[in-house]
Each structure stands twice: as C-alpha cells, then as structure tokens.
Motif scaffolding. Structure first.
Motif, PDB file in Angstrom:
ATOM      1  N   HIS C 151       0.765  -1.151   0.038  1.00 58.97           N
ATOM      2  CA  HIS C 151      -0.027   0.158  -0.112  1.00 58.97           C
ATOM      3  C   HIS C 151       0.960   1.252  -0.064  1.00 58.97           C
ATOM      4  CE1 HIS C 151      -3.136  -2.785   1.103  1.00 58.97           C
ATOM      5  NE2 HIS C 151      -4.124  -1.665   0.964  1.00 58.97           N
ATOM      6  N   GLN C 160      -7.286  -1.048   7.700  1.00 57.91           N
ATOM      7  CA  GLN C 160      -7.866  -2.069   6.908  1.00 57.91           C
ATOM      8  C   GLN C 160      -7.919  -3.607   7.649  1.00 57.91           C
ATOM      9  OE1 GLN C 160      -7.153  -2.270   2.954  1.00 57.91           O
ATOM     10  NE2 GLN C 160      -8.661  -3.937   2.255  1.00 57.91           N
ATOM     11  N   LYS C 167     -13.950  -8.312  12.046  1.00 59.26           N
ATOM     12  CA  LYS C 167     -14.772  -9.165  11.252  1.00 59.26           C
ATOM     13  C   LYS C 167     -14.602 -10.774  12.156  1.00 59.26           C
ATOM     14  CE  LYS C 167     -15.675 -10.865   6.530  1.00 59.26           C
ATOM     15  NZ  LYS C 167     -15.256 -10.733   5.250  1.00 59.26           N
TER      16      LYS C 167
ATOM     17  N   VAL D  82     -13.278  11.988   1.570  1.00 56.07           N
ATOM     18  CA  VAL D  82     -12.289  11.097   1.381  1.00 56.07           C
ATOM     19  C   VAL D  82     -12.322  10.201   2.678  1.00 56.07           C
ATOM     20  CG1 VAL D  82      -9.696  10.724   1.882  1.00 56.07           C
ATOM     21  CG2 VAL D  82     -10.460  12.696   0.437  1.00 56.07           C
ATOM     22  N   ASN D  83     -12.535  10.701   3.884  1.00 51.14           N
ATOM     23  CA  ASN D  83     -12.637   9.703   4.960  1.00 51.14           C
ATOM     24  C   ASN D  83     -13.938   8.899   4.983  1.00 51.14           C
ATOM     25  OD1 ASN D  83     -10.621  11.526   5.855  1.00 51.14           O
ATOM     26  ND2 ASN D  83     -11.691  12.588   7.311  1.00 51.14           N
ATOM     27  N   ARG D  86     -13.114   5.891   2.387  1.00 50.09           N
ATOM     28  CA  ARG D  86     -12.366   4.840   2.942  1.00 50.09           C
ATOM     29  C   ARG D  86     -13.275   4.129   3.947  1.00 50.09           C
ATOM     30  NH1 ARG D  86      -7.403   8.790   4.440  1.00 50.09           N
ATOM     31  NH2 ARG D  86      -6.329   8.847   2.246  1.00 50.09           N
ATOM     32  N   THR D  87     -14.115   5.031   4.629  1.00 47.49           N
ATOM     33  CA  THR D  87     -14.671   4.234   5.715  1.00 47.49           C
ATOM     34  C   THR D  87     -15.739   3.168   5.135  1.00 47.49           C
ATOM     35  OG1 THR D  87     -14.372   5.995   7.492  1.00 47.49           O
ATOM     36  CG2 THR D  87     -16.305   4.492   7.878  1.00 47.49           C
ATOM     37  N   ARG D  90     -14.042   0.166   3.882  1.00 44.30           N
ATOM     38  CA  ARG D  90     -13.361  -0.619   5.118  1.00 44.30           C
ATOM     39  C   ARG D  90     -14.593  -1.503   5.477  1.00 44.30           C
ATOM     40  NH1 ARG D  90     -12.471   2.524   8.773  1.00 44.30           N
ATOM     41  NH2 ARG D  90     -14.249   1.817  10.185  1.00 44.30           N
ATOM     42  N   GLN D  91     -15.735  -0.767   5.646  1.00 41.80           N
ATOM     43  CA  GLN D  91     -16.913  -1.448   6.104  1.00 41.80           C
ATOM     44  C   GLN D  91     -17.784  -2.393   5.323  1.00 41.80           C
ATOM     45  OE1 GLN D  91     -19.427   1.990   7.247  1.00 41.80           O
ATOM     46  NE2 GLN D  91     -18.882   1.985   9.311  1.00 41.80           N
ATOM     47  N   LEU D  93     -15.977  -4.231   3.411  1.00 43.97           N
ATOM     48  CA  LEU D  93     -14.970  -5.433   3.220  1.00 43.97           C
ATOM     49  C   LEU D  93     -15.077  -6.071   4.651  1.00 43.97           C
ATOM     50  CD1 LEU D  93     -11.719  -4.049   1.465  1.00 43.97           C
ATOM     51  CD2 LEU D  93     -13.687  -5.406   0.594  1.00 43.97           C
ATOM     52  N   SER D  94     -15.333  -5.582   5.784  1.00 43.25           N
ATOM     53  CA  SER D  94     -15.244  -6.220   7.016  1.00 43.25           C
ATOM     54  C   SER D  94     -16.634  -6.472   7.615  1.00 43.25           C
ATOM     55  CB  SER D  94     -14.323  -5.316   8.043  1.00 43.25           C
ATOM     56  OG  SER D  94     -15.239  -4.223   8.415  1.00 43.25           O
ATOM     57  N   PHE D  95     -17.624  -6.043   6.870  1.00 46.62           N
ATOM     58  CA  PHE D  95     -18.855  -6.257   7.510  1.00 46.62           C
ATOM     59  C   PHE D  95     -19.438  -7.742   6.695  1.00 46.62           C
ATOM     60  CE2 PHE D  95     -20.516  -1.974   9.346  1.00 46.62           C
ATOM     61  CZ  PHE D  95     -19.483  -1.904  10.241  1.00 46.62           C
ATOM     62  N   ILE D 279      -7.182   5.708  -6.112  1.00 44.94           N
ATOM     63  CA  ILE D 279      -6.220   5.013  -5.713  1.00 44.94           C
ATOM     64  C   ILE D 279      -6.300   4.288  -4.401  1.00 44.94           C
ATOM     65  CG2 ILE D 279      -3.769   4.845  -5.353  1.00 44.94           C
ATOM     66  CD1 ILE D 279      -3.627   7.583  -7.093  1.00 44.94           C
ATOM     67  N   ASN D 280      -6.700   4.907  -3.258  1.00 43.96           N
ATOM     68  CA  ASN D 280      -6.873   4.337  -2.225  1.00 43.96           C
ATOM     69  C   ASN D 280      -7.920   3.060  -2.189  1.00 43.96           C
ATOM     70  OD1 ASN D 280      -6.469   7.476   0.104  1.00 43.96           O
ATOM     71  ND2 ASN D 280      -5.085   6.137  -0.998  1.00 43.96           N
ATOM     72  N   GLN D 283      -6.583   0.336  -4.097  1.00 41.68           N
ATOM     73  CA  GLN D 283      -5.737  -0.607  -3.140  1.00 41.68           C
ATOM     74  C   GLN D 283      -6.384  -1.361  -2.063  1.00 41.68           C
ATOM     75  OE1 GLN D 283      -2.569   2.139  -2.145  1.00 41.68           O
ATOM     76  NE2 GLN D 283      -1.045   1.236  -3.287  1.00 41.68           N
ATOM     77  N   MET D 284      -7.404  -0.848  -1.560  1.00 46.31           N
ATOM     78  CA  MET D 284      -8.070  -1.522  -0.606  1.00 46.31           C
ATOM     79  C   MET D 284      -8.897  -2.918  -1.117  1.00 46.31           C
ATOM     80  SD  MET D 284      -9.626   1.541   1.694  1.00 46.31           S
ATOM     81  CE  MET D 284     -10.142   0.516   3.116  1.00 46.31           C
ATOM     82  N   LEU D 285      -9.119  -2.748  -2.544  1.00 45.21           N
ATOM     83  CA  LEU D 285      -9.727  -3.924  -3.300  1.00 45.21           C
ATOM     84  C   LEU D 285      -8.558  -4.845  -3.651  1.00 45.21           C
ATOM     85  CD1 LEU D 285     -12.657  -2.202  -4.995  1.00 45.21           C
ATOM     86  CD2 LEU D 285     -12.780  -3.887  -3.019  1.00 45.21           C
TER      87      LEU D 285
END
Lengths: 304, 304, 304, 304, 304
Positions: C151, C160, C167, D82-83, D86-87, D90-91, D93-95, D279-280, D283-285
């Motif tokens: 990253h 992340q 989870k 932006v925040n 990202r949140t 993240r949610q 992916l993690s929920f 980009i963020n 990358q998270m994906l």
C-alpha cells in the motif's frame, strides 16, 4: 430579551447615569478651573486620547463579541431544549406501543410529558435562583414532589425520575430495548443542555479583563477635557459627555449580554420559551385547554 | 476562577510589579538626564509610538482572544464532565435491572459511582501535577487502589476499571447488550474530556508569538519617554507608567488565561466542580451525608 | 512544538537573517546617498508608512489567526487520536469476552493493540514524508508487514487490517454484533483523524494571500527610510531594522504555524504524542516493560 | 488549488489589469491637468484617504476572512468525502460475511466501490457544471447508467443505488441489521457532504456587502491623487498605482476564495482528490492496476 | 437571496433614501448658514470625526460579522433540511421491505414523502408568518389536513404524523426495530432544524447594540460638516453625502442579513430550496411529472 419596540430612553440611559453625572461634574470643574484660575497648563495633543480611544474600541469590540457569544450560546441551548422536548414527546407517543390502548398508558404518557414541562420551568427558575412556583407544582404528582424536595438540583432530580420511568416502560414491555436507549439519549441531551446553562451561569467572565477595560476607560475619559479644552472651550463639556455616554453604554451592553440568566430585561427569555414548549407539548397530547402564549404587552419593551 | 468581589489591588498589580518598577526608574532617568545633561536630542514625533501602540493592541487583542478561547474551552470540557458524570449515574440507575433487588447490586452501583467521583477529583489533581489525596483514596476499594498504583495515568486506569465493571454487568445479565454499548459511549466521552484537558495542559501556547509581542511591547515602552518628554516634561513619568501598567496587565491576563490548569487563582475551578459532581451523584444515590459545597469565603477572591 | 525554555536567539533571528541583512544594507545606502550626494528629495510624510503599517498589522493579525487555527486544529486532531486509541483499547479489553480465557485471545488483543501503536507512529512518519522505522516494524507481524508493503498509504492499510480482525472477532463469537459496530465506529473516528491530518498537510495555505502580504511588507519597509530620514538622520538605520525584524518575525511565525507537519521545531510533536499513546496502551495491557517518555533534554528547546 | 511554486506574475496581475490601467490613466490625467491648466484647487489633507484606507482594510480583512472560511469549509467537506469513502470501503469489506466466499460477493463489492469512485468524480463534475465524463461511465454498469440518466442530480441518484444495494445485502443475509444501519449512516454522511458542497456552490456571497466594498474602494482610489499631488508631484502616479494594485489584489483574492467550485486555479482540487480516493479504494480492493496520482507538472502552478 | 446580476441601484439606494435626504438638507443648511451668517465658529479638527469613523467601522465590521453569521447559519440549516429530506427518502425506500411488493406500500411511501415535501414548504411559510398555501394542501390527505388544522405549529404537527407512520411501519413489520430508530433519528434532525430556524426568527439581535451604533453613526455624520467646512467649502456637501451613504449602506446590510426570514430580497431563499427538495424527492420516487425549478427571471435580482 429586549424587544425591538418601546425601549424607553430612561432604561438605556439609566444604566450609565452615575458614571455620566460624575463625568459631567468633572468636565465642568475643569472648565471653571481653567477660566477662573488659569492654572491648567497641561494641554494634551488630541492624538493621545484619540489613539487611546481606538485601542479601547478594539478591546470593547472584542469583549462585546465574547459577551455576544455567551448570550447567543445561552439562546442556542434553550433552542436545543425546545427541540429535545418536542423530540422526547414525539418519541414517547410513537415508540410506546400498547396493544390494549389502555387508559393507564395514556396517563403514563401525560405524567411523563407534564414532568418535562415542569422540568423546563424549573430549570428557568433555578437559573434565576428562584424557588419553583405553584404552577410548576401542579405539573408534578405528590410522589414526585416529595422526591424532588430532597434534592438541591431540582431539574436533575426530574431527569432522574424520567430515567426511572423509562426503566418501567422497558420492564413492562411497552418500549423495546433500542427505543429505551434512544429515549435515554434524548434525556442525555437534555442533561447536557442543563449543564451548559449552569456553566454559563456559574462562570464569571474573566474579571481581570473587565477590570482592565474599566480602568482604561476611566483614564481615557479623564484625559479627554485636557485635550478638548483648547479647541472647544466651554463646548468641551457636551462633547466629553457624549463620548463618555457612547463608551459607557457599549461597556454596559457587553456586561449585560455576558450574563444571560440574571432576571434582567436582557436575559434569555426562559419563561416565554418554557411557555412555548408547554403549548407545543400539550397540543401534541391533544389537550384542548392551552395556556396563553407569553407576549409582550403594548407598553412592554422586554420579555422574560 | 477569580470571583467578582474582593479582588485585592495587590493581586492585580503584583503581577506586573517588576516590569513597572523598571519602567519607572527608566522614565525617571530619562527626565534627569534630559534636565541636567541636555544631551538628548532624539525627540520622536508622538505618532511613531502611538501607531506602534495600535499595532500592539491589535496583536494583544488577538492573543487575549485566543487565550480566552483556551480558558473557555477548559471550562466547557469540565462542564461536559459534569454532564457525563450525571448521565453515567442516571444510566447506571435506570438501566441496571435486577429482579431480586439485591444488596449486591446496590453495592455495585455505589462502588461504580464512588469511582466516578474519585475520577473527577483525580483528574483535577493530575492536571495540577499533584498526587491523589487521601480523600480520593476513600472513594476507592483496596483492590482498585492496588490496580491504580501501577499506572502513571490514574484517571485512565479508573476508566479501565469502569470498563471492566461494564463487562461484568453484561456477563451477569444485569444490563442488556445495547445498554452496555450506551454506557460505554458515556465512558468514551469521559475519556475524550480527559484527553482534551491533557491537550490544553501539555500544549504550550506558540512561544514565538508570545515572545514577539513581549519584545515589541518593551520596545514600545522604551520609546515612549522620548515622544512625551517635549510636551509633558516631568509629567511624562506618570503617563509612561500608566500606559506601561495598562499594556503589561493585558499581556499578563492573556498569559494567565491561556494556562487554565496551573494551580493559580485564574484556574478553571476543578476542585469546586468536582465537589459539585460529588454532591449531585451522592444525592442521586439517596445518600444523606453530603459534603459542603465549596464556596468562596468572605475574604476570598478566587475559587480553585 | 517549541518549549517555553531555552529558545536560542539564534533560532529566532536565524529565520529572518537574509531579509534583515538586505534591509540593513538598503537603509545604510539611503543614508550615505543622502549625505554625500544630497539628491534625495522624496521625503514622505510619516503618516503614509505608518497607516500602511496599521493595514499590514491587521492583515498579519488575521493571517496569524488563521495559521494558529490550522496549528491548533492539528493539535486537536492528535488529541483525538490519543483519546480514540485509549478508547479502542478499553473497548477491546472490556468487550471481548471469552469463557475459556484462552491464551489465543490475549495474543489477539496484544497484536491488535500493538498494531494501533504502529498506526500512530506510522501516521506521524507519513505526515512528515518519512519511511516507517524499524521500531514500527517490530510492532507488526510478518504477515502484516507484507500486506502493508503493497500500500501507498500505510496507516490506511493498518486500519483495513483492524477491520479484518473485527470481522474475525465477530465470526468467532468473541464480540456481539453491537460491539463490532461500536469498535468499527472507533475505527471510523481514527480514519477521520487520519484524513484530517492529510488535509492540513496537503492543502497549501492560499498562496495569493501570503504573496500579497509579503509584497506589501517589502513595499512598506522600502518606504520607511524616506519617512524617517528627515527626523532621525543616521538613527534611521537601527529604527528601520528594528521595525523590519518585528514585521518579518510575525510573518515567519504565521508561516511556520500554518504547516504543522514539516519536521520543524514548530511542528505538532507527533512522535512524542505517539510515545505517550504507546506507554498508555502498554500499561492498559499490563505490560511491565515500558519505553521512556520523550522529554526535552536540558538544552533542547523543542519537542518533535 | 494554487501551488507554492511557479505562480506567474502574469496570473497574479492579470486579475487586476483593467482596474489598474484605468487608475493609471486617471492618475496621469490629474497630473497633466494640474500641470498645464492649474485649475485643481481641491487638495485633500492626506488623513482623509488614509483613514478611509484603514476602514477599507478592516472591511477587506473581514471579507477575506469570511471568504477564507468558505474556501476552507469546502476543503473540509472534501476531506470528509475522502474519509467516508475509505470508511465505506472498509465497512463493506469487513462487515459483509459470506461463508462460501463466493465470486458473486467479490463482484458485488467491486461494483459498489466502483460506484463510490464514480460518485466522487460525478460530484466534482456536477459542482463545476460539467457533464459526467467517459471515465466516470466506465465505473458504472449499463443498468446504473440508465438509472442515472433519468436524474438531474447524478450523485444523489448514485447514493440511491447505494441504498438499494444495502437493502439487497440485508435481504440476502450478507450483513446483519446493525451493519446495514451503520453502512446507511456512512451514506447519510456522504449525502450531507454532497448537500454542503451544493450549498456553498449555490449561495451567492452577500452581494450588497461586496458591492459596498467595491464602491468604497473606487471612491478611495479616486481621492488618492488629490491627496498625494501636493507632496509628491509626478511621483504621485506610481504611488497611486501601487496602492491600487495592493487593494484590488486583496479584493480579488477574497472573491476567488469565496467561490471554490468554479473551474478556476483557486478551486478546491476536486479532481485530484477524487483521484486520491480512486487509488486508495482500488488498493483496498487489492487491484494491481492503479491510475497515476494527479501531480502538478514542472511548469504548473495549480491543481484542479 | 440577492443574485449577482441585475441589482437595481434603486434597490440599493432606496434603503437609505430618508437618511441621505436628511443628511443632504442638513449639510446644505450648514453651508448656507456659514456663508450668510458667519456665525459658526466651531471648526472641529478633522481627526475627531475621522477617529470616530474608525471606531464606528470597527463596530460595524463586528456587527456585520455577527449578522453574516446569522444569515449563514440560516442557510446552513436549510442545507441540512435538504440533506435530511433526501436521507429520509433514501431510508424509506431502502429500509422498508415488503415481500409482496404491494401497492399499499408504494402508496404509503408516496404519502410519507409527499408529507415531507409539504413539511418543507410549510416550514418556509410559517417562518415568514404566512398561511399554508393551496399547493401545500395538495400534498396532504384530508385526514392529515384535519389533524394539522388543530395545531398552531404546523410543521411540528407534520413531524408528529411522520412519527405515527413510523410506528405503523414497525407494527406491520415493514421495518425492523433498528430501522425505526434510524428513521426517527432523521426526524429528530429535522425537528432540530425546524427549532433552529424558529430560534433565529424569534430572537431579536441585541437591540442595545444596534441602537448604540445607530446613535453614534448619526452623531458622527452630524459632526462631519464642521470638520470639512474649512477645507472644502461648498464641496463639503457631496463629501458628507458620500460618506453618509457608505456608512448607512453597511449598517442596513447588516440589519438585513441578521433577519433572514422576513420576506425580503435578502432572505434565505426558502421557497426555492423547498422546490429543489420537491424535485429531488419526486425523482427519487420515479415520478415523471416534475415541477419547474425556481429560477430567477431575466430581470429578477433576487430569489425567495
């Protein structure tokens, strides 16, 4: 809260009468002394007090800015109390669910919301250091009055009773767990508003700041005649008085705005706001007998 | 917190005594030098120091604005601590539900709320860099004291104990899952308030800003006599002193307001606020033995 | 963060040495030119540069106000990071419930909280455009290091990983559904704080504003000698230099405050704050080996 | 957003070229008229325009303060976007939890997050009154494009599609009820940010305020030559021009800052921020093909 | 809201026509009196009214700052109403889940959202002290109209109906418990916005402050001729008028901005915003028949 109309000049100038009288006598003495004794040699160039005046204006402008912020914060807090009282009532009516539409439930809701009305009035009274009135007592049951009488902080005790009733609602299954939490959040916001009012009430505006401005203002006024005497002669007296009135008035205004719960015409109109809440909540409960809105009379110039 | 009454002049002027003494001697020297040696030719037009004075006033006004904001933020944080302590107590009393109304539960609630009282006092002490007092110890159990003694940050350790008790409440089924979360949110707010106090305590107000103002102020005062000598002669001395007192006082006021946790008369009155919380919480617990409210005595001019 | 003590004059005046040298040479040239060539006729009334000075002070005061707000906001954000790190730890310890009190759980909590410590340090490093240090690596597992290395934005990657662990906690039944949400909210707040720091870091203070003030300031300084030459003669040189130092210093101060993450003495002390968080979290985990608090040494005048 | 480097003087002075040309001609006319016709008798004491200048500076300082606040608020809103992007990722992916780790789920998440990227770009375009680009279309499925084409407010339509997908997630049991609520809260925050941008875009800065300042500024400039003519003679022309440039520049700066979504160099760099988000999120994906960060080229002086 | 274009000079100067006429007559009288009777000896040094002017500018700048804040807060509140109306609609569409996709549900959603549109218009009307229009009635069912007619505060009554429908949704199992809470939170935010508008509407800006500034302004204008007479002679008349216009205009501007719900051109454009909400919500409901956006006509200079 002062209204736009009817403000008597007496009210405005009454605030500064002692200061202005003193300045008038002082300015006259200087003229007389100058005329008959010719002993005053200290003629000050006009720029000294004028620059001092600019400095003072800057400080007074900042101070009245901060005083205005306190006053406006007090008003914002009471606006939040209006909003949360309405929200509490809406939630109580739309959350509580009783398949039997019982009379008890209606009574319970009435008692709860009456207590909220009492809370608003009681907070207003306690901020003004006054005992709770007979009117407030009528909104409370005898049990509640006994409970409340043991507490110093009556609005806080009423909130505790609110919390106790929420517990009962949950235990009897009239609200679900989330609704209890949500109602409790509304109580927490009311608790916050109460604490914020107490903070404004109990926190003295920095005394050294006020004192310094007051001293400098007097020093400035005392210098003025010496600066104006040469140019204006006897006309110096009205000019000094006019300038003194202007500066003293703006100083007083800041002092009044900074303490919005002192039972004065410049107060946040907590009684009138509590009455508005009373009318709103009663109408939401479908009550037909509503109190009158507190309106300023023909000759009133303020609302408490 | 300074009170409105009784502020001794000694306190006010004591703050600036060294600076003013220096200025007085300096101004006198200039006069003497001028009178007996006639060597001073540098007469400055009055407008130079006067405009410098306006500039300084502007900077001082901005600085005292920012200092006031720090002081007021500190007070707001402690107001939030009052509110959240009351909310925590109300929630503990109205959430926890025990069908057997056991003695253990009452003891548990008492212990929790006593710990909250201890937290308020301990935060106040730690902000003033003082050890926790015997009074605070009485509110904690021996186990808690042992746990706390291993931590540098005592209020943080107490919050951790709060969290541990919440876990116990949930595991024993005395609160439901949502109520645990809601109580934990109140703890998070208390944790935020604690961190905000530490931020104000540990962050030095920008030093370069203060230094620059201090240097310019001295430069301005040192120029003054040369500007006033021609017009006022020996009367220059009291005028320079008066102006110096005014500017130094407002500078000191800003310096005191900007650090509200330093064990000084201008402090946020954390001990008095903690006492108010103590009384409120004890009354909510139905305790009859209440401590006295901390009030300023007849001759006191501040409250800590 | 600059500390109250030990600030070397060299540091303060070093900031403006080029500007001041230039002004000194310029002012001297004017005097020499005036003395030997007598060709300068442009004598400006003092009021022109003086009023210009007032205008400039106003603009500089507003600008330093906004710079201060940026600096203070940066400090508030890092204060929130302290609070949310403590809250996250408290929640992890008091939410997660394991009937078997397994070793795995303790390891899991340690890994999570170590990652939070790494996150604080990594955010500080990334704001200063520096790579993550060996010290940070020690707080991460090899797997995490591999993940993170892919990253650009390392703190975001760590968040992340936090989310991924949450989870896992839910799936293994160690936290309930509400607790997962509540922990996720804490992560969202940390994510907000991170984004806010990046916003301050990446947003250039309006350049036209700074440029305009800089040009006007030079124009003002260049006019000064012509205004002071008549009255002060050769004494004009030190006066121009003093005034130039004063104005340049306040301009520099604003420039430094407005960029609080640039690896300079005026920075927000992100490393010291991260260390405080490290100590707090480790103590909450009952670890005995604690790092030293970052304190300024005897001769240090700032903390990073 | 203007960058720190490379700002061409042409850009800065190009903003005020018409005003300055006019002032130059005007000032020259006055000098010629005075020299050849000797008819000008109105010589104004310098203090009149100078005090007017102080007043104007005060008003301009306040106005540029408010303009700065609008500009900074716009930047804060985009920081929040932006925040929250990202949140949201993240949610998501993690929920979302799928025991079969199906391909469909991965596709679903990708589609959702691609739509979020499209939302960021589309909001930027719509704030600048531009159509959505081909680039944005690629992030949307054909169905979504059809849906979106029926709406005036494209970002709002995309949020509605987000909400529809959340419903699907809940119905298929991939998120639990609390997670749906929590994801919906993130959508509400994005909806708030969108509305706040529209508010700044659609609300004209109080026109009367701007007009008044503009008129007074011209009146002040027109008076200047009469005040300077006596002292400076022909040197009056460059001085009037310099002062005019200074005041006009600061007026323009405020005008540009107050409208941060107008496709100008002083804009909030919404495209660059949307690219950072892109980009963020990619990358998270775990996507390997990342777009380039938008960086200013060697000769660029701003970023859009 | 005033637009950028077409503002007629008549509108701008119409605001101050009485004051300016009075000043013009007064200034002329002074000149005539001076010319034919030679009795005026009171010639004031220019610095007196000029410094007074600086002081007044400072006060006016602060006052217009606070007025701007009220105006901007009103706009922020209506922005929040836009956001929460969209959020409410999105939540209603994405939360409510009906396995049979019944016609009743669609009707229910339509009725709810139509009521929200009516709420926006009704709030705008009630803030301007106007009755609800026929247009609003069409969005309400007969039952709702009967209910609403019994209430003084119509928007509050509509919110109560919203709450009642939420209860029905929960009881019929169309939303789950958390979704009801979440929708209720959106209602609470709308209730807050409503209360905030009422606060701004009902709270008079501190009258003493306005009065003091008004008095000082007149005093300043009345002094002007005496200061300008010596230097300018008959040219004093246009100068006094110009200065009077400038100060009166900025005073009026502040007065207009501070009351943003008075049916004046400077108002917050509540009707236009409500129309935007109407279009957005209808599009989200897939309705094809949309009203026109309220746009300013060719010759309009404001939007209500």
């Amino acid at each position: 809260m002062l209204l736009k109309k009817n403000i008597p000049l007496k009210y405005i100038f009454g605030k500064v009468k002692y200061e202005v009288t003193f300045v008038a006598i002082y300015a006259t003495c200087i003229v007389i002394w100058d005329k008959y004794f010719h002993v005053i040699n200290i003629s000050i160039p006009l720029s000294v007090p004028m620059v001092l005046g600019t400095v003072l204006s800057l400080l007074l402008a900042f101070k009245s800015n901060q005083a205005y912020d306190r006053w406006w914060e007090a008003r914002i807090i009471w606006g939040a109390i209006v909003n949360d009282s309405r929200t509490l009532t809406r939630q109580l009516l739309s959350f509580v669910s009783d398949p039997y539409v019982s009379v008890q439930l209606k009574e319970f809701q009435d008692r709860f919301i009456n207590r909220q009305i009492a809370w608003c009035y009681a907070l207003g009274q306690s901020l003004r250091n006054k005992p709770i009135t007979e009117e407030i007592r009528e909104y409370l049951t005898p049990d509640e009055l006994v409970f409340v009488s043991k507490h110093d902080n009556i609005p806080n005790a009423l909130l505790q009773l609110h919390g106790r009733d929420l517990k009962e609602l949950l235990e009897e299954g009239l609200v679900n767990k989330y609704q209890q939490i949500e109602l409790d959040k509304t109580l927490s916001r009311l608790c916050d508003s109460m604490g914020k009012c107490e903070r404004i009430k109990n926190t003295v505006f920095p005394v050294t700041y006020s004192l310094y401005i007051h001293f400098s203002l007097f020093f400035f006024i005392l210098l003025m005649p010496f600066a104006l005497l040469d140019t204006f002669g006897i006309m110096e007296i009205p000019m000094v008085i006019t300038i003194a009135i202007a500066f003293f008035l703006i100083e007083k205004m800041a002092i009044h705005l900074q303490d919005p719960f002192e039972n004065k015409p410049t107060d946040t109109p907590v009684t009138a706001i509590a009455r508005t809440i009373e009318i709103n909540l009663k109408q939401m409960l479908n009550e037909s007998k509503l109190p009158e809105k507190i309106k300023a009379g023909e000759s009133d110039y303020y609302l408490l």
